[in-house]
Design a protein around this motif. Sequence first.
Motif, PDB file in Angstrom:
ATOM      1  N   LYS A  64      33.349   4.490  33.577  1.00 13.62           N
ATOM      2  CA  LYS A  64      32.940   3.547  34.616  1.00 13.62           C
ATOM      3  C   LYS A  64      32.498   2.212  34.036  1.00 13.62           C
ATOM      4  N   THR A  65      31.781   2.257  32.932  1.00 15.65           N
ATOM      5  CA  THR A  65      31.195   1.031  32.395  1.00 15.65           C
ATOM      6  C   THR A  65      32.123   0.251  31.476  1.00 15.65           C
ATOM      7  N   LEU A  66      33.103   0.918  30.873  1.00  8.33           N
ATOM      8  CA  LEU A  66      33.903   0.267  29.838  1.00  8.33           C
ATOM      9  C   LEU A  66      35.367   0.044  30.202  1.00  8.33           C
ATOM     10  N   VAL A  67      35.937   0.916  31.019  1.00 12.77           N
ATOM     11  CA  VAL A  67      37.393   0.920  31.183  1.00 12.77           C
ATOM     12  C   VAL A  67      37.821   0.137  32.419  1.00 12.77           C
ATOM     13  N   SER A  68      38.746  -0.774  32.217  1.00 10.91           N
ATOM     14  CA  SER A  68      39.446  -1.459  33.299  1.00 10.91           C
ATOM     15  C   SER A  68      40.918  -1.059  33.242  1.00 10.91           C
ATOM     16  N   TYR A  74      40.274   5.984  35.483  1.00 10.71           N
ATOM     17  CA  TYR A  74      39.784   4.603  35.516  1.00 10.71           C
ATOM     18  C   TYR A  74      40.836   3.600  35.037  1.00 10.71           C
ATOM     19  N   GLY A  75      42.053   4.082  34.815  1.00 11.60           N
ATOM     20  CA  GLY A  75      43.155   3.178  34.513  1.00 11.60           C
ATOM     21  C   GLY A  75      43.449   2.971  33.053  1.00 11.60           C
ATOM     22  N   ALA A  76      42.842   3.770  32.169  1.00  9.48           N
ATOM     23  CA  ALA A  76      43.079   3.588  30.740  1.00  9.48           C
ATOM     24  C   ALA A  76      44.476   4.048  30.347  1.00  9.48           C
ATOM     25  N   GLU A  77      45.030   3.371  29.371  1.00  8.28           N
ATOM     26  CA  GLU A  77      46.276   3.808  28.724  1.00  8.28           C
ATOM     27  C   GLU A  77      45.876   4.478  27.413  1.00  8.28           C
ATOM     28  N   LEU A  78      46.149   5.771  27.310  1.00  9.13           N
ATOM     29  CA  LEU A  78      45.698   6.531  26.147  1.00  9.13           C
ATOM     30  C   LEU A  78      46.710   6.456  25.013  1.00  9.13           C
ATOM     31  N   VAL A  79      46.191   6.274  23.805  1.00  9.80           N
ATOM     32  CA  VAL A  79      47.005   6.227  22.597  1.00  9.80           C
ATOM     33  C   VAL A  79      46.555   7.386  21.712  1.00  9.80           C
ATOM     34  N   SER A  80      47.496   8.196  21.276  1.00 10.31           N
ATOM     35  CA  SER A  80      47.172   9.405  20.529  1.00 10.31           C
ATOM     36  C   SER A  80      47.198   9.142  19.029  1.00 10.31           C
ATOM     37  N   ALA A  81      46.105   9.507  18.363  1.00  4.09           N
ATOM     38  CA  ALA A  81      46.019   9.410  16.906  1.00  4.09           C
ATOM     39  C   ALA A  81      46.231  10.796  16.309  1.00  4.09           C
ATOM     40  N   PRO A  82      47.118  10.937  15.339  1.00  5.66           N
ATOM     41  CA  PRO A  82      47.419  12.268  14.792  1.00  5.66           C
ATOM     42  C   PRO A  82      46.244  12.846  14.013  1.00  5.66           C
ATOM     43  N   ILE A  83      46.150  14.181  14.020  1.00  2.00           N
ATOM     44  CA  ILE A  83      45.121  14.881  13.276  1.00  2.00           C
ATOM     45  C   ILE A  83      45.760  15.930  12.383  1.00  2.00           C
ATOM     46  N   ALA A 109      22.047   0.662  29.229  1.00  2.64           N
ATOM     47  CA  ALA A 109      21.496   0.125  30.473  1.00  2.64           C
ATOM     48  C   ALA A 109      22.536   0.149  31.592  1.00  2.64           C
ATOM     49  N   LYS A 110      23.758  -0.202  31.267  1.00  7.22           N
ATOM     50  CA  LYS A 110      24.828  -0.158  32.274  1.00  7.22           C
ATOM     51  C   LYS A 110      25.112   1.270  32.709  1.00  7.22           C
ATOM     52  N   ALA A 111      25.084   2.197  31.749  1.00  6.89           N
ATOM     53  CA  ALA A 111      25.334   3.604  32.079  1.00  6.89           C
ATOM     54  C   ALA A 111      24.243   4.143  33.003  1.00  6.89           C
ATOM     55  N   VAL A 112      22.988   3.770  32.755  1.00  8.82           N
ATOM     56  CA  VAL A 112      21.882   4.205  33.606  1.00  8.82           C
ATOM     57  C   VAL A 112      22.057   3.666  35.018  1.00  8.82           C
ATOM     58  N   MET A 113      22.490   2.423  35.137  1.00 10.25           N
ATOM     59  CA  MET A 113      22.704   1.839  36.453  1.00 10.25           C
ATOM     60  C   MET A 113      23.786   2.608  37.220  1.00 10.25           C
ATOM     61  N   CYS A 114      24.870   2.957  36.529  1.00 12.06           N
ATOM     62  CA  CYS A 114      25.935   3.730  37.165  1.00 12.06           C
ATOM     63  C   CYS A 114      25.444   5.126  37.550  1.00 12.06           C
TER      64      CYS A 114
END
Length: 291
Positions: free
Chosen positions: A50-54, A76-85, A200-205
Motif C-alpha cells: 500500500k505504501t510503496l507500490v504504484s 497493487y500493480g507491481a511488475e515482479l522480476v524473479s531473481a534466481p536462487i 509512519a506511513k505504514a501505521v497510517m495505512c
Amino acid sequence: GAMSYGATEGYQPLREQLTAFMAAKGVQGLSPEQLVVTTGSQQGLDLLGKTLVSPGDKVIVEGPTFLATIQCFRLYGAELVSAPIDGDGVQVDRLEQLIVEHKPKFVYLIPTFGNPSGATLSLERRKRVLELAVKHQTLIVEDDPYGDLYFGEAPPPSLLALSEQVPGSRDCLVHCGSLSKTLSAGFRLGWMIAPPELLAKAVMCKQFSDANSSTFAQATVAQYLKAGRMAANLQRARAVYAERAQAMCDGLRSALGDAVEFVQPRGGLFVWARLTGARGQVQDSQVFAQR
C-alpha cells in the motif's frame, strides 16, 4: 485494558518484549518505537504494498517465492522480476544485474529457510546484499517468519542483525517477523521494523485497515514472553520439525530416487524438489506434501 482499543503501533509491553526478543538474536540499538505490531507478518507485506507500490513499479523477488507475496504485490500493480536462487539463497551477482536493469521499488527476500525453496542465504551473500542496498540505494525487505525453526546449528544472523556491520544499510532495510510459526498462528501477530518515514506511513495505512491488532492477543503474548517461556517452546518446535523434515526427505528419496533433486533443509517448513528427467522407478504413488 486488554479488552479495549489499543494503539495502532501496538501494545507497548509487547513492543518492548519484541525489542528484547530481537536483541537476543543480535539486533542492537532497536527501540520499541521503531517497531509496529501487525496482524500477522502478511499484514506487514500488505502495508508495504500500500505504501510503496504504484502500478507499473518493479519489485524483485526470489524465484520461487511465497505465493501470497506474489498475489499481494501484483494486486497493487507491481511488475515482479524473479531473481534466481540456489542452495545458498539468491544469486547476488545476478541480483545486482537485475537491480541495475530494473531499478526496483524494493527487493523482497526470505533469506532463512525460504518459502517454498527451503534455501538459506549464506553469511557472505547476506553481507553482499546489504552492500548492494547501500551502493544502489535500494530498499531490501527481509521476511523472517521461519528463522527460529532451525535444526541443529543456528543459521547466519538476520540481515537486520548484520546491518551494523555495513554502514548505512539499516536505512535501506525492512524486517518482518512473525509468531505464527513459532507460538500460535491463531494469535495473528507479527511485527515490522522499518525506517521512520516508511513506518509512519505504514501505521497510517494500518489505522484504516484494522485500527489495531487484537489487544487481547498482544497482552497475552507480552505476558508469555515476559515469563520466559519462549525458549523452551522453540526447542520443542525445532525437534518436531526436524523429525518431520527428515521423514519428508527420506520419503522423497525412497519413493522417487533420482527422479527429483532437492536441498536438504536446515530448518523451516519447506522442501522444494525439482524434476530431473531421470527415469527412476517410483516406488510409491503417495503424493507428498509440504511439512
